[in-house]
Every structure is written in C-alpha cells, then in structure tokens.
Motif scaffolding. Structure first.
Motif, short mmCIF file in Angstrom:
data_model
loop_
_atom_site.label_atom_id
_atom_site.label_comp_id
_atom_site.label_asym_id
_atom_site.label_seq_id
_atom_site.Cartn_x
_atom_site.Cartn_y
_atom_site.Cartn_z
N ALA A 254 19.34 27.06 -85.83
CA ALA A 254 18.81 26.24 -85.71
C ALA A 254 18.08 26.71 -84.36
CB ALA A 254 20.20 24.84 -85.13
N THR A 255 18.01 27.65 -84.19
CA THR A 255 17.26 27.87 -82.23
C THR A 255 16.27 28.70 -82.83
OG1 THR A 255 19.20 27.44 -80.95
CG2 THR A 255 18.12 28.87 -80.33
N THR A 256 16.88 30.02 -83.29
CA THR A 256 15.53 31.14 -83.81
C THR A 256 14.24 30.01 -84.43
OG1 THR A 256 17.43 31.59 -85.86
CG2 THR A 256 16.73 32.88 -83.47
N MET A 257 15.10 28.68 -85.67
CA MET A 257 14.01 28.46 -86.34
C MET A 257 13.13 27.46 -85.41
SD MET A 257 13.10 27.64 -89.46
CE MET A 257 14.69 26.86 -90.53
N ARG A 258 13.76 27.07 -84.16
CA ARG A 258 12.89 25.81 -83.57
C ARG A 258 11.77 27.14 -82.77
NH1 ARG A 258 13.32 25.21 -78.67
NH2 ARG A 258 15.18 26.31 -78.05
N LEU A 259 12.47 28.13 -82.57
CA LEU A 259 11.51 29.57 -81.30
C LEU A 259 10.84 29.75 -83.00
CD1 LEU A 259 14.51 31.07 -79.95
CD2 LEU A 259 12.53 29.55 -78.97
N ALA A 260 10.68 30.09 -83.87
CA ALA A 260 10.21 31.07 -84.85
C ALA A 260 8.97 30.30 -85.20
CB ALA A 260 10.82 31.58 -86.07
N LEU A 261 9.00 28.70 -85.18
CA LEU A 261 7.97 27.68 -85.91
C LEU A 261 6.70 27.31 -84.16
CD1 LEU A 261 10.37 25.64 -88.82
CD2 LEU A 261 8.46 28.06 -88.88
N GLY A 262 7.95 27.76 -83.43
CA GLY A 262 6.56 27.03 -82.46
C GLY A 262 5.96 29.16 -81.50
N SER A 263 5.83 29.70 -82.37
CA SER A 263 5.60 30.83 -81.74
C SER A 263 4.56 31.73 -82.26
CB SER A 263 6.80 32.17 -82.21
OG SER A 263 6.42 32.10 -83.55
N PRO A 264 4.19 31.99 -82.15
CA PRO A 264 2.53 32.49 -82.74
C PRO A 264 2.89 33.03 -83.75
CG PRO A 264 2.91 33.41 -80.34
CD PRO A 264 4.02 33.11 -80.78
N LEU A 265 3.37 33.64 -84.39
CA LEU A 265 3.63 34.14 -85.45
C LEU A 265 4.05 33.36 -86.44
CD1 LEU A 265 5.51 37.51 -84.52
CD2 LEU A 265 3.36 36.57 -84.36
N ARG A 266 4.10 32.33 -86.11
CA ARG A 266 4.70 31.05 -87.16
C ARG A 266 4.10 31.01 -88.28
NH1 ARG A 266 5.84 24.67 -86.81
NH2 ARG A 266 4.81 24.05 -88.80
N GLU A 267 2.59 31.19 -88.94
CA GLU A 267 2.06 31.69 -89.96
C GLU A 267 2.38 32.49 -90.91
OE1 GLU A 267 -0.26 28.83 -91.48
OE2 GLU A 267 0.70 28.31 -89.44
N GLN A 268 3.29 33.21 -90.07
CA GLN A 268 3.47 34.79 -91.02
C GLN A 268 5.27 34.09 -91.19
OE1 GLN A 268 1.87 35.63 -88.38
NE2 GLN A 268 -0.04 35.66 -89.34
N VAL A 269 5.71 33.51 -90.12
CA VAL A 269 7.11 33.50 -90.94
C VAL A 269 7.86 32.59 -92.68
CG1 VAL A 269 9.49 31.98 -90.51
CG2 VAL A 269 7.81 32.29 -88.84
N ARG A 270 8.50 34.12 -92.77
CA ARG A 270 9.47 33.72 -94.43
C ARG A 270 10.27 34.37 -94.66
NH1 ARG A 270 5.92 34.00 -98.92
NH2 ARG A 270 4.88 33.31 -97.71
N TRP A 271 11.44 33.44 -95.23
CA TRP A 271 12.47 33.81 -95.43
C TRP A 271 12.80 33.97 -96.69
CZ3 TRP A 271 11.85 29.02 -92.03
CH2 TRP A 271 11.46 28.07 -93.27
N CYS A 272 12.00 33.94 -97.56
CA CYS A 272 12.20 33.78 -98.91
C CYS A 272 11.90 34.65 -99.43
CB CYS A 272 12.13 32.52 -99.45
SG CYS A 272 12.01 32.51 -101.45
N LEU A 273 12.11 35.37 -100.30
CA LEU A 273 12.76 36.99 -101.12
C LEU A 273 11.53 37.26 -101.60
CD1 LEU A 273 15.84 38.56 -100.27
CD2 LEU A 273 13.90 38.58 -98.70
N ARG A 274 11.64 35.44 -102.57
CA ARG A 274 10.84 35.25 -103.60
C ARG A 274 9.13 34.72 -103.88
NH1 ARG A 274 15.45 33.68 -107.83
NH2 ARG A 274 17.58 34.43 -106.70
N GLY A 275 8.98 33.84 -103.74
CA GLY A 275 7.77 32.85 -102.90
C GLY A 275 6.66 33.86 -102.33
N VAL A 276 5.63 33.83 -103.61
CA VAL A 276 4.43 34.46 -102.92
C VAL A 276 4.20 34.19 -102.13
CG1 VAL A 276 2.30 35.54 -104.53
CG2 VAL A 276 4.27 35.70 -105.75
#
Ligand SMILES: [Zn+2]
Length: 406
Positions: A254-276
């Motif tokens: 939950a904390t890594t999610m909050r930090l990632a979505l609030g980070s400068p890399l927010r637009e590049q976060v991707r946990w899904c291995l399938r989506g394009v």
C-alpha cells in the motif's frame, strides 16, 4: 554442475550425476529444467570472475546438489559463501575477491514497488531485465509484453541499461520464469564492474522480506534465505561486492503504491505484464493491485472482472492468500467492498482501519539492514514520506502468521 560462459555472455551448464532435473529454488518451490543454456545480452565482454559465478548460480542453483565447477577461478571468499549457504564445493579457487563498487543501481521492473525504491534514490542508474525468446524453446507465454515494459523504463529519463535474456526458458515447469528470484539480477551482476556497482536495489517490500509472502511461507521471516543480508543469497552477493539492498523492505505494498503514484515516475508505473496501452485490467495482478490502489485512493473498486474469473475464485477459498496483509488492508478500506467480488473474503477476516494501520508505516529493522553507504538517504526519505511503526505496530509484523494477528 559444470558451468561454461562463452562469447559476451552465453551460459551453458552440464549436470553432474548427482544433480537432478527437478530441483528446488531457495523458497522450496519445485522447478523442472527445460534446457541447459541461455544468453544475457547488453553486458560487457568482461567482468570479475566472481560476478560470472554468482550470475550463473542464480540460474543453476536449484539443480545443483554437491559441487559446482566454474570455467574460471573464483575467490576463496565466494567459494566459502557457496559452501556455507548451500553446502556445495565450488571451484576452482584462485582469484582475488572483488572490491565493492561505489554506486547503488536499481534492478528496475517498472512495478509500483520498484518505482518506489527508485524514487528514494533519484541518482541511481537502472538495470532493466527484459525477457526475450529462447532460440530453442517455444514461447508458451506469448502475452507477456516485455517490450512494453522496456519501453516504459526508457521513458523514465533515468540512466538505463536494458539486459535482454532468455534465461527464464531454462524452466519447463511451472512456467518460464526465474530459476531463483535472484536471476533477475544476472545482467546487473555482469554490469557491476562497468557501472561501478556496490549495491543493487530491489523492489521487494515488507511482504516479501518479512512476512513470508510470495510463494512460500506465510509467517514472520527475519532469516528469510533470499533477502536477509545474513541469509545465503545476501552473503553470496556481498562476497561478490554487490550488496543486496531493499530500499522499501520495511513498507507494505500500500505504501509503495502511494509512493509510486506520487512520484515523478508515476506515468511509467506498470505492474501488469499483459497490457499494451495500459494495464489489461483483467489479470490476477491487475485485480490485486486495483484493490490496493482503491484502498490507497479511498474510492470504490473499479474492475470488469467477474466472480467466475479464475483469479477471482482464489478469494472465494479460505486464506492464506499471497499478499494476504494487503487483502486485509483493502477489505478494511475500500468503500462498498461488500458489494464487490471480494465480498466472500470478508467472512474470513475481522479487519478494521485500526488493525491494518501498521501497513502504512515502516518496520524499522528494514532500514538497519540497508548497507551504510545508502542507509541515511533511505531513512530520511522514510521519515519525510512514511513514518516509522510504533512498538505495537512492530509487534504486528513480528507475530505475523502466528495466529496472534487479526
Ligand atoms: Zn493485467
């Protein structure tokens, strides 16, 4: 086990009579060998022999019983770490040990955990492992879009090395994947001299490091053999001068999610291995992460997945589940959760915001485990953005899986 490297980094290995084609990884998971060769591309022509040895060991360890013979002499310290950790005779011995480099690199996957770890060290270079096809093994998992993840990594603007490898196809069962979790670092190890790496940061969070999450035990694991610095892998990597560093080892998903979505890399976060063009919204990973994200954002669950979906059916069964602490966190916090596919899981837990608040804070021993050169930066980041657990919250971690937690 006999290990040979040819060219820049083509690994082949031959089993000794006592070795077995169905082995066990460090988490005890049984895995079956498919093929005894693989390649790692994007690495220099040369590196310290201990780096080659550890990179090879991340692939061959599960199938090795009593000895491992490398094609170049390793240091006595590395041989000792292999013997102490796995009981194997390793050699030949004859090299000076490698001195640790000065830099921390991040083993960057692009998932929320890895983005959170990267956010703590804005100057750290990334090494991204990209799966590519094996020339002699058919691809039975064609929906894995490793090209998309590599493209997102390139869009971060960070110093980046993409390592391409087919090493996951050495596994026949359960599916292509890392023989040991540490195989994701094989390329980073071979790059360690060129990039002056002394520490390698992974996105493993508290569930993986301390709560026995993932695919093995669901209990408090201070001596985790894979990620504890004093565990066998921690000592092996350290012997090769590449310390394992878990910047987010003390915080929940939950904390890594909050930090990632609030980070400068927010637009590049991707946990899904399938989506394009975005996450597929229809796989087990997407469902699990949606629960966490909805909890963090305090909004209703938003998923098209139906109760018949195999990934949903998992939560109709009795726990334990992988990432169970996060299921509890989501059940306690997502508005209207009783009207969603997770409703049946509510029967198994008695959760509240109060009993899941420990998952918003950092488990202090995780910071103490970060090697000295990189500890202060992590501690300052945690202090500013997360906060440490109270004593009673620490007890929640340390009694996890004993029946004493909610
Ligand atoms: Zn997905």
């Amino acid at each position: 086990m006999r290990v040979t490297w040819t060219g820049a980094a083509h690994l082949s290995f031959r089993l000794d009579p006592e070795d077995e084609i169905t082995g066990r990884a460090s988490d005890e998971y049984p895995i079956k060998l498919a093929i005894n060769s693989c390649s790692i591309r994007g690495v220099p022509e040369d590196a310290h022999p201990d780096l080659y040895a550890v990179a090879a060991w991340t692939v061959v360890a599960p199938w090795t019983r009593r000895r491992v013979t490398f094609d170049r002499a390793i240091s006595a310290e590395l041989a000792e770490a292999l013997h102490a950790g796995w009981g194997v005779e390793a050699g030949p011995v004859g090299a000076e040990r490698r001195r640790p480099g000065s830099r921390l690199a991040i083993s960057y996957s692009g998932g929320a955990d890895s983005v959170a770890a990267a956010t703590m060290y804005p100057e750290a270079p990334f090494v991204h492992f990209r799966r590519v096809a094996h020339p002699r093994v058919p691809n039975r998992w064609p929906h894995y879009r490793s090209d998309v993840l590599a493209k997102l990594a390139a869009q971060t603007g960070r110093e980046l090395t993409v390592v391409e490898s087919d090493l996951e196809y050495t596994l026949a069962e359960p599916r292509p994947g890392y023989p040991e979790h540490h195989a994701v670092a094989a390329g980073a190890l071979l790059l360690a001299d060129a990039l002056d790496i002394g520490g390698l940061g992974f996105g493993y969070e508290m569930g993986s490091r301390w709560l026995g999450g993932g695919r093995y035990l669901w209990r408090y694991t201070p001596d985790n053999p894979m990620w504890a610095p004093h565990g066998r892998w921690g000592r092996l990597f350290a012997a090769a001068g590449v310390h394992i560093v878990l910047p987010v080892g003390g915080v929940s998903e939950a904390t890594t999610m909050r930090l990632a979505l609030g980070s400068p890399l927010r637009e590049q976060v991707r946990w899904c291995l399938r989506g394009v063009d975005g996450p597929c919204r229809n796989c087990g990973k997407c469902l699990y992460k949606e629960l966490i994200q909805a909890a963090v954002e305090r909004r209703p669950l938003n998923t098209p997945m139906k109760p018949e979906h195999p990934a949903v059916k998992k939560y109709l069964k009795k726990p334990p589940y992988g990432g169970q602490e996060m299921i509890q966190y989501g059940l306690a916090r997502v508005p209207g959760i009783e009207n969603t596919v997770f409703a049946p899981a509510l029967d198994y837990f008695d959760v509240s915001e109060e009993t899941t608040r420990w998952l918003d804070h950092c488990y202090p021993p995780a910071l103490e485990e970060i090697p000295e050169p990189w500890r202060a930066q992590a501690a300052a980041f945690i202090e500013a953005n997360v906060g440490l657990m109270t004593e009673s919250e620490v007890r929640q971690v340390e009694t996890w899986g004993s029946g004493a937690t909610a």
